[in-house]
Motif scaffolding. Structure first.
Motif, short mmCIF file in Angstrom:
data_model
loop_
_atom_site.label_atom_id
_atom_site.label_comp_id
_atom_site.label_asym_id
_atom_site.label_seq_id
_atom_site.Cartn_x
_atom_site.Cartn_y
_atom_site.Cartn_z
N THR A 105 86.64 7.22 18.43
CA THR A 105 85.40 6.56 18.81
C THR A 105 84.26 7.19 17.99
O THR A 105 84.50 8.03 17.12
CB THR A 105 85.09 6.80 20.30
N ASP A 106 83.01 6.79 18.29
CA ASP A 106 81.87 7.49 17.69
C ASP A 106 81.89 8.93 18.19
O ASP A 106 82.46 9.22 19.23
CB ASP A 106 80.56 6.82 18.10
N HIS A 107 81.22 9.83 17.43
CA HIS A 107 81.30 11.24 17.83
C HIS A 107 80.43 11.50 19.07
O HIS A 107 79.45 10.80 19.30
CB HIS A 107 80.90 12.15 16.66
N TYR A 108 80.85 12.51 19.86
CA TYR A 108 80.03 12.87 21.02
C TYR A 108 79.47 14.28 20.91
O TYR A 108 78.68 14.69 21.76
CB TYR A 108 80.76 12.61 22.34
N ALA A 209 85.15 13.54 18.54
CA ALA A 209 85.17 12.22 19.15
C ALA A 209 86.35 12.07 20.09
O ALA A 209 87.17 12.96 20.22
CB ALA A 209 85.22 11.15 18.06
N SER A 217 91.98 -1.05 20.54
CA SER A 217 90.60 -1.15 20.06
C SER A 217 89.65 -1.56 21.19
O SER A 217 88.47 -1.23 21.17
CB SER A 217 90.52 -2.14 18.89
N LYS A 220 88.60 1.56 22.90
CA LYS A 220 87.70 2.29 22.00
C LYS A 220 86.28 1.72 22.10
O LYS A 220 85.31 2.47 22.23
CB LYS A 220 88.23 2.17 20.57
N GLU A 221 86.16 0.38 22.09
CA GLU A 221 84.84 -0.24 22.19
C GLU A 221 84.18 0.08 23.52
O GLU A 221 82.97 0.33 23.59
CB GLU A 221 84.94 -1.77 21.99
N ASN A 224 82.81 3.53 23.27
CA ASN A 224 81.62 3.57 22.42
C ASN A 224 80.39 3.06 23.16
O ASN A 224 79.30 3.64 23.07
CB ASN A 224 81.85 2.72 21.16
N LYS A 225 80.58 1.98 23.92
CA LYS A 225 79.45 1.40 24.65
C LYS A 225 78.95 2.36 25.73
O LYS A 225 77.75 2.60 25.87
CB LYS A 225 79.89 0.07 25.30
N LEU A 227 79.38 5.59 25.78
CA LEU A 227 78.82 6.77 25.13
C LEU A 227 77.36 6.53 24.78
O LEU A 227 76.48 7.36 25.04
CB LEU A 227 79.65 7.10 23.88
N LYS A 228 77.09 5.37 24.20
CA LYS A 228 75.71 5.02 23.81
C LYS A 228 74.82 4.97 25.07
O LYS A 228 73.69 5.47 25.06
CB LYS A 228 75.72 3.66 23.10
#
Lengths: 249, 244
Positions: A105-108, A209, A217, A220-221, A224-225, A227-228
């Motif tokens: 995923t995006d990094h945290y 991440a 996937s 994963k999405e 990401n959502k 996390l944001k």
């Protein structure tokens, strides 16, 4: 089972039963449990730490029913592939090798490497000829040592970071190459008082991440959502402040 | 699921390097263990309780605790005491290589001593009596009769113990040694191909076991060659074979 435990169990069951019907899927998340302060077993025998708090915040954000399990480090990716769990939140760095087998995923958070050595030693990261340097096996630090200092210094790889600390304290190691953040935590502890960071930090563009299986996937999405969302709503900042006086994103 | 033969081929030389360390650990510790086991077993068969007590306690401890705990106690335990770190032993104990050999030797000695005790006690009484009747002293009896006969009797079980130690030696990887298992784990940490690399390591372990089995079959024949009439003529008259 004591009365108190029984009541907790009953409360848990009641909470599960009364959970809203829209609660998402069950997600099993693996962490290591031996990498303080990111993931460790606390005094009550439960998994705790930055990774675990992030995992819980993400699950809450996704309204998912999560189960966090402990898994030994060097089997953590094989376990994901073998479907023992669905995601890894265990301070796992994004690397090309890992990206071949799992999806990130995006990094945290971000990490750098640094040497840790005794305050009294003359160890110099620029002159490692003949020195014995340790790191945890299957980590970025371990690979950095093997690739960059393997022909000059003796590299020793440990199953856990704690075992490397024991050998640093015993004098078997001249220094440890470690991820900076967990080492920062160890230096604050009682055992870490006689040791310090030495030399420039090594910036290895190390982003941490969440790993999921390649075909997942959708999961994963979702991560990401979520996390944001927790970064935007300040939850992330609160968790960060609990462990470090500086931002680690 | 993709199977990557290249990974095995590419890393095979490093696995062999690990296999050599594994062999060293097993052979050195096996030899030292055998040397230690002989006096332990001889004390164990003594009729005097105070001589029996020490080997009994030793064997009880080393057979009763897991090898992993023993190796951790020797490696991580020894570094916790200042008096050990200041002693002449520290240059040896600070090396994981010697910690592994010492632990494995102490561990296997306990098992071998028990095998040897059983073997000594199962030597036919007549042979000992014959040796005594010929006026042999105890050391000569040990050298010529008791130990050669006991080794012959225990050889199949001893081969088994060496193979168990071969597999037990994988625990050396927990104290940073790059034996066959340690090397495999280090390679897997980079390639993430546990199936391929562990399979290759498993095959190497099998080959080493096969060689050890052959070696022990040879030793068994050699120590018990007096029983393999008529392939080899007995130099002495053996009443068991005369009727043939």
């Amino acid at each position: 089972m004591g009365f108190k435990k029984l009541m907790t169990a009953a409360a848990l069951i009641a909470a599960t039963l009364s959970a809203p019907a829209i609660a998402g899927d069950k997600i099993r998340i693996a962490t290591e449990g031996a990498y303080a302060p990111f993931n460790m077993i606390n005094a009550d025998g439960e998994l705790a730490g930055f990774d675990v708090d992030i995992a819980k915040a993400l699950c809450e954000e996704m309204k998912a029913d999560c189960k966090i399990v402990a898994q030994d480090w060097d089997g953590i990716i094989p376990g994901l592939k073998a479907r023992k769990y669905d995601a890894i939140i265990a301070s796992l760095s994004i690397t090309p090798e890992r990206s071949r087998v799992v999806s990130f995923t995006d990094h945290y958070y971000s990490n750098s490497l640094t040497f840790v050595t005794g305050k009294e030693t003359s160890f110099d990261p620029k002159m490692v000829e003949g020195k014995v340097i340790g790191a945890q096996r299957a980590t970025i630090a371990g690979q950095y040592l093997e690739d960059n200092l393997g022909d000059k210094a003796t590299v020793k790889l440990y199953d856990t970071q704690d075992n490397a600390y024991i050998d640093l304290a015993s004098g078997r190691l001249d220094a440890i190459l470690s991820d900076k953040l967990p080492a920062y935590d160890w230096l604050q502890s009682k055992e870490g008082q006689a040791f310090e960071f030495r030399g420039e930090k090594i910036d290895i563009d190390d982003k941490i991440a969440i790993a999921v299986r390649k075909p997942d996937s959708e999961l994963k999405e979702k991560f990401n959502k979520a996390l944001k969302a927790i970064i935007d709503n300040g939850t992330y900042e609160k968790i960060n402040a609990k462990y470090f006086p500086f931002s680690i994103y | 699921m993709s199977w990557e033969w290249d990974v095995i081929i590419e890393h095979f030389p490093r696995l062999l390097q690990g296999a050599i360390l594994t062999l060293e650990l097993v052979l050195f510790s096996g030899f030292a263990g055998l040397m230690l086991a002989v006096p332990l077993a001889l004390m164990r068969v003594s009729s005097k309780p105070w001589i029996q007590a020490l080997p009994f306690a030793y064997i009880f401890f080393f057979r009763g605790t897991p090898l992993l705990i023993q190796i951790f106690l020797v490696y991580y335990g020894s570094s916790q005491f200042e008096f050990i770190k200041n002693s002449a032993l520290w240059p040896i104990l600070r090396e994981p290589y010697w910690c592994a050999i010492i632990t494995f030797a102490l561990h296997t000695a306990a098992y071998i001593a028990e095998l040897l005790r059983g073997a000594i006690q199962s030597i036919p009484k007549g042979e000992i009596e014959a040796a005594k009747a010929l006026g042999m002293s105890y050391p000569m009896m040990l050298r010529r009769i008791i130990l050669p006969r006991a080794f012959g009797i225990m050889m199949p079980a001893y081969g088994n113990e060496v193979i168990l130690m071969l597999k037990g030696s994988a625990l050396a990887s927990t104290i940073t040694l790059l034996d066959l298992t340690g090397m495999a784990r280090t390679i897997i940490a980079r390639t993430y191909t546990p199936l391929e690399i562990f399979l290759a390591a498993g095959v190497i372990y099998l080959i080493i076991s096969a060689l050890l089995i052959l070696l022990f079959r040879f030793l068994e024949k050699r120590f018990n060659r007096h029983q393999h009439w008529p392939n080899e003529k007995p130099k002495d008259l053996d009443p068991q074979h005369i009727e043939n």
